[in-house]
Design an enzyme around this catalytic site. Structure first.
Site, PDB file in Angstrom:
ATOM      1  N   SER A 247      -4.107  -9.512   6.437  1.00  0.00           N
ATOM      2  CA  SER A 247      -5.195  -9.702   7.420  1.00  0.00           C
ATOM      3  C   SER A 247      -5.277 -11.162   7.859  1.00  0.00           C
ATOM      4  CB  SER A 247      -6.537  -9.288   6.791  1.00  0.00           C
ATOM      5  OG  SER A 247      -6.783 -10.153   5.665  1.00  0.00           O
TER       6      SER A 247
ATOM      7  N   HIS B 225       0.133 -16.531  -4.549  1.00  0.00           N
ATOM      8  CA  HIS B 225      -1.081 -16.249  -5.325  1.00  0.00           C
ATOM      9  C   HIS B 225      -0.759 -15.907  -6.772  1.00  0.00           C
ATOM     10  CE1 HIS B 225      -3.722 -15.324  -1.554  1.00  0.00           C
ATOM     11  NE2 HIS B 225      -3.408 -16.585  -1.679  1.00  0.00           N
TER      12      HIS B 225
ATOM     13  N   PHE C 107      -6.947  -5.136   0.118  1.00  0.00           N
ATOM     14  CA  PHE C 107      -8.250  -5.702  -0.226  1.00  0.00           C
ATOM     15  C   PHE C 107      -9.306  -5.427   0.835  1.00  0.00           C
ATOM     16  CE2 PHE C 107      -7.038  -7.867  -4.019  1.00  0.00           C
ATOM     17  CZ  PHE C 107      -5.687  -8.137  -3.870  1.00  0.00           C
TER      18      PHE C 107
ATOM     19  N   THR D 244       0.835  -1.213   0.000  1.00  0.00           N
ATOM     20  CA  THR D 244       0.000   0.000   0.000  1.00  0.00           C
ATOM     21  C   THR D 244       0.870   1.264   0.000  1.00  0.00           C
ATOM     22  OG1 THR D 244      -0.179  -0.068   2.408  1.00  0.00           O
ATOM     23  CG2 THR D 244      -1.996  -1.047   1.139  1.00  0.00           C
TER      24      THR D 244
ATOM     25  N   ASP E 237       2.237  -8.442  -7.400  1.00  0.00           N
ATOM     26  CA  ASP E 237       2.785  -7.240  -8.065  1.00  0.00           C
ATOM     27  C   ASP E 237       4.276  -7.321  -8.355  1.00  0.00           C
ATOM     28  OD1 ASP E 237       2.288  -5.712  -4.812  1.00  0.00           O
ATOM     29  OD2 ASP E 237       4.023  -6.847  -5.533  1.00  0.00           O
TER      30      ASP E 237
HETATM   31  P1  NAD Z   1     -11.537 -21.995  -1.286  1.00  0.00           P
HETATM   32  O1  NAD Z   1     -11.903 -23.096  -0.362  1.00  0.00           O
HETATM   33  O2  NAD Z   1     -12.295 -21.783  -2.531  1.00  0.00           O
HETATM   34  O3  NAD Z   1     -10.030 -22.113  -1.710  1.00  0.00           O
HETATM   35  C1  NAD Z   1      -9.185 -22.884  -0.942  1.00  0.00           C
HETATM   36  C2  NAD Z   1      -8.201 -23.317  -1.955  1.00  0.00           C
HETATM   37  O4  NAD Z   1      -6.991 -23.498  -1.316  1.00  0.00           O
HETATM   38  C3  NAD Z   1      -8.675 -24.629  -2.584  1.00  0.00           C
HETATM   39  O5  NAD Z   1      -8.769 -24.436  -3.988  1.00  0.00           O
HETATM   40  C4  NAD Z   1      -7.599 -25.591  -2.224  1.00  0.00           C
HETATM   41  O6  NAD Z   1      -7.218 -26.374  -3.354  1.00  0.00           O
HETATM   42  C5  NAD Z   1      -6.439 -24.676  -1.880  1.00  0.00           C
HETATM   43  N1  NAD Z   1      -5.566 -25.347  -0.918  1.00  0.00           N
HETATM   44  C6  NAD Z   1      -5.881 -25.783   0.309  1.00  0.00           C
HETATM   45  N2  NAD Z   1      -4.819 -26.374   0.854  1.00  0.00           N
HETATM   46  C7  NAD Z   1      -3.823 -26.303  -0.073  1.00  0.00           C
HETATM   47  C8  NAD Z   1      -2.498 -26.774  -0.127  1.00  0.00           C
HETATM   48  N3  NAD Z   1      -1.952 -27.428   0.893  1.00  0.00           N
HETATM   49  N4  NAD Z   1      -1.783 -26.568  -1.246  1.00  0.00           N
HETATM   50  C9  NAD Z   1      -2.324 -25.875  -2.263  1.00  0.00           C
HETATM   51  N5  NAD Z   1      -3.574 -25.414  -2.294  1.00  0.00           N
HETATM   52  C10 NAD Z   1      -4.300 -25.654  -1.189  1.00  0.00           C
HETATM   53  O7  NAD Z   1     -11.427 -20.690  -0.418  1.00  0.00           O
HETATM   54  P2  NAD Z   1     -11.624 -19.196  -0.893  1.00  0.00           P
HETATM   55  O8  NAD Z   1     -11.754 -18.424   0.361  1.00  0.00           O
HETATM   56  O9  NAD Z   1     -12.665 -19.165  -1.942  1.00  0.00           O
HETATM   57  O10 NAD Z   1     -10.308 -18.678  -1.586  1.00  0.00           O
HETATM   58  C11 NAD Z   1      -9.090 -19.053  -1.111  1.00  0.00           C
HETATM   59  C12 NAD Z   1      -8.300 -19.459  -2.354  1.00  0.00           C
HETATM   60  O11 NAD Z   1      -8.386 -18.492  -3.375  1.00  0.00           O
HETATM   61  C13 NAD Z   1      -6.905 -19.588  -2.011  1.00  0.00           C
HETATM   62  O12 NAD Z   1      -6.347 -20.485  -2.922  1.00  0.00           O
HETATM   63  C14 NAD Z   1      -6.380 -18.169  -2.258  1.00  0.00           C
HETATM   64  O13 NAD Z   1      -5.018 -18.248  -2.543  1.00  0.00           O
HETATM   65  C15 NAD Z   1      -7.126 -17.801  -3.461  1.00  0.00           C
HETATM   66  N6  NAD Z   1      -7.413 -16.365  -3.574  1.00  0.00           N
HETATM   67  C16 NAD Z   1      -6.873 -15.640  -4.604  1.00  0.00           C
HETATM   68  C17 NAD Z   1      -7.318 -14.334  -4.790  1.00  0.00           C
HETATM   69  C18 NAD Z   1      -6.723 -13.445  -5.864  1.00  0.00           C
HETATM   70  O14 NAD Z   1      -7.320 -12.447  -6.231  1.00  0.00           O
HETATM   71  N7  NAD Z   1      -5.514 -13.793  -6.306  1.00  0.00           N
HETATM   72  C19 NAD Z   1      -8.289 -13.793  -4.027  1.00  0.00           C
HETATM   73  C20 NAD Z   1      -8.695 -14.546  -2.933  1.00  0.00           C
HETATM   74  C21 NAD Z   1      -8.295 -15.834  -2.750  1.00  0.00           C
HETATM   75  N1  APR Z   2       1.676  -1.460   6.660  1.00  0.00           N
HETATM   76  C1  APR Z   2       1.247  -2.521   7.407  1.00  0.00           C
HETATM   77  N2  APR Z   2       0.020  -3.074   7.282  1.00  0.00           N
HETATM   78  C2  APR Z   2      -0.795  -2.539   6.355  1.00  0.00           C
HETATM   79  C3  APR Z   2      -0.434  -1.434   5.545  1.00  0.00           C
HETATM   80  C4  APR Z   2       0.867  -0.895   5.745  1.00  0.00           C
HETATM   81  N3  APR Z   2       1.322   0.152   5.035  1.00  0.00           N
HETATM   82  N4  APR Z   2      -1.475  -1.136   4.735  1.00  0.00           N
HETATM   83  C5  APR Z   2      -2.450  -2.017   5.022  1.00  0.00           C
HETATM   84  N5  APR Z   2      -2.050  -2.849   6.002  1.00  0.00           N
HETATM   85  C6  APR Z   2      -2.766  -3.984   6.588  1.00  0.00           C
HETATM   86  C7  APR Z   2      -4.254  -3.802   6.685  1.00  0.00           C
HETATM   87  O1  APR Z   2      -4.595  -3.272   7.942  1.00  0.00           O
HETATM   88  C8  APR Z   2      -4.757  -5.242   6.516  1.00  0.00           C
HETATM   89  O2  APR Z   2      -4.894  -5.882   7.770  1.00  0.00           O
HETATM   90  O3  APR Z   2      -2.544  -5.054   5.697  1.00  0.00           O
HETATM   91  C9  APR Z   2      -3.634  -5.946   5.749  1.00  0.00           C
HETATM   92  C10 APR Z   2      -4.034  -6.279   4.314  1.00  0.00           C
HETATM   93  O4  APR Z   2      -5.000  -7.307   4.389  1.00  0.00           O
HETATM   94  P1  APR Z   2      -5.852  -7.666   3.091  1.00  0.00           P
HETATM   95  O5  APR Z   2      -6.339  -6.423   2.452  1.00  0.00           O
HETATM   96  O6  APR Z   2      -6.842  -8.711   3.496  1.00  0.00           O
HETATM   97  O7  APR Z   2      -4.785  -8.292   2.080  1.00  0.00           O
HETATM   98  P2  APR Z   2      -4.180  -9.767   2.151  1.00  0.00           P
HETATM   99  O8  APR Z   2      -4.119 -10.268   3.545  1.00  0.00           O
HETATM  100  O9  APR Z   2      -2.964  -9.758   1.350  1.00  0.00           O
HETATM  101  O10 APR Z   2      -5.315 -10.623   1.366  1.00  0.00           O
HETATM  102  C11 APR Z   2      -5.008 -11.991   1.076  1.00  0.00           C
HETATM  103  O11 APR Z   2      -6.922 -12.101  -0.392  1.00  0.00           O
HETATM  104  O12 APR Z   2      -8.209 -11.186  -2.013  1.00  0.00           O
HETATM  105  C12 APR Z   2      -7.172 -12.050  -1.762  1.00  0.00           C
HETATM  106  O13 APR Z   2      -5.556 -12.702  -3.289  1.00  0.00           O
HETATM  107  C13 APR Z   2      -5.938 -11.651  -2.483  1.00  0.00           C
HETATM  108  O14 APR Z   2      -3.715 -12.099  -1.822  1.00  0.00           O
HETATM  109  C14 APR Z   2      -4.927 -11.510  -1.389  1.00  0.00           C
HETATM  110  C15 APR Z   2      -5.533 -12.325  -0.292  1.00  0.00           C
END
Ligand code: NAD
Ligand code: APR
Length: 236
Positions: A184, A116, A32, A25, A101
């Site tokens: 988070s 991811h 997110f 950030t 990123d």
């Molecule tokens: P979900 O239950 O749909 O996803 C859980 C996923 O985690 C499952 O597909 C499962 O195969 C995978 N998983 C569990 N244990 C694992 C392991 N040991 N090794 C590899 N994969 C494993 O839950 P959800 O809340 O819908 O989403 C979580 C999933 O989606 C996670 O895979 C997270 O990384 C991914 N995610 C990606 C984004 C994005 O924008 N890039 C956003 C949110 C979540």
């Molecule tokens: N320094 C420290 N902490 C920060 C800062 C900062 N500058 N800015 C934001 N935060 C904290 C926020 O308070 C929040 O608790 O970072 C955390 C970010 O949490 P999320 O927005 O949930 O992001 P993340 O935990 O990476 O989400 C996991 O969810 O949607 C998916 O794939 C996406 O990889 C992401 C995954």
């Protein structure tokens, strides 16, 4: 608490970093779930899930085109640079990130697992052939089989890249110190990693109300500021 963490790092034979969107950030990339986060204005199921790829591809594509375009103006901040310096100095052995990123690599970290995936490389959803992000900005379909193109990010409901997951799990289980920064810890399965750690667990985050059971140190603050404070103590 900062002094304690600095001394743990000084005496640690193996330190691992686990980061989330909060690590980026300060480079200008929204996270997110904070109040200014992506999911406050966009429903992740419509743009970041496997279903979104098939049910509303145009919205999906616009979302990732927007994020790819935004990345062109973005660079690593002080916190990223400190983590890269610590890798060079042998203080940090490995970075596992949920971020897509590539800012850790841009800052200079070499040992990075992208749990991811990343947003800067593109593949065909069907034949998986790679395409450039420039192509993705102007075309929706694969040049080989005409199916939809997508970035190599892990979508909700998809599994994590197995090798990255196994590497991160192994490194975290062996580490003496694990810094969990800017996440988070709401998303499965990455939020299970801190519980697998045997070493000292440190949480560095802006919000520290939840998800902190089992941590040995909790530091509320921004990644850039806290890492800079620790860095000053390490260089004494
Ligand atoms: P979900 O239950 O749909 O996803 C859980 C996923 O985690 C499952 O597909 C499962 O195969 C995978 N998983 C569990 N244990 C694992 C392991 N040991 N090794 C590899 N994969 C494993 O839950 P959800 O809340 O819908 O989403 C979580 C999933 O989606 C996670 O895979 C997270 O990384 C991914 N995610 C990606 C984004 C994005 O924008 N890039 C956003 C949110 C979540
Ligand atoms: N320094 C420290 N902490 C920060 C800062 C900062 N500058 N800015 C934001 N935060 C904290 C926020 O308070 C929040 O608790 O970072 C955390 C970010 O949490 P999320 O927005 O949930 O992001 P993340 O935990 O990476 O989400 C996991 O969810 O949607 C998916 O794939 C996406 O990889 C992401 C995954």
């Amino acid at each position: 608490m900062i002094q304690t963490v600095a001394s743990w790092l000084k005496h640690s034979a193996s330190t691992v970093i686990l980061t989330g969107a909060g690590m980026s950030t300060e480079s200008g990339i929204p996270d997110f779930r904070s109040k200014a986060g992506w999911w406050k204005s966009v429903d992740p199921r419509t743009v970041a899930s496997v279903e979104s790829l098939t049910q509303n591809y145009e919205l999906f594509r616009e979302f990732y085109q927007l994020r790819i375009k935004a990345l062109e103006q973005v660079k690593p901040h002080k916190g990223h640079e400190i983590l890269a310096e610590w890798e060079q100095q042998g203080l940090v052995g490995f970075v596992a990130t949920q971020n897509v990123d590539r800012l850790h690599q841009l800052a200079g970290n070499k040992q990075v697992a992208e749990l991811h995936g990343n947003i800067l490389t593109i593949r065909c959803e069907k034949c998986e052939k790679p395409h450039s992000k420039e192509h993705f900005m102007n075309n929706a379909v694969c040049t080989y089989c005409m199916h939809h193109l997508r970035p190599n990010v892990v979508l909700f409901g998809e599994s994590l890249p197995q090798e990255a997951w196994n590497q991160a799990l192994n490194e975290i289980q062996q580490a003496d110190v694990i810094l969990v920064i800017g996440t988070s810890l709401e998303v499965y399965p990455v939020n299970q990693l801190p519980m697998m750690a045997k070493g000292k667990l440190v949480y560095i985050n802006l919000e520290v109300e939840s998800q902190t059971q089992g941590f040995d140190a909790i530091i509320q603050g921004t990644a850039g500021e806290v890492l800079a404070q620790i860095d000053v103590l390490l260089s004494r």
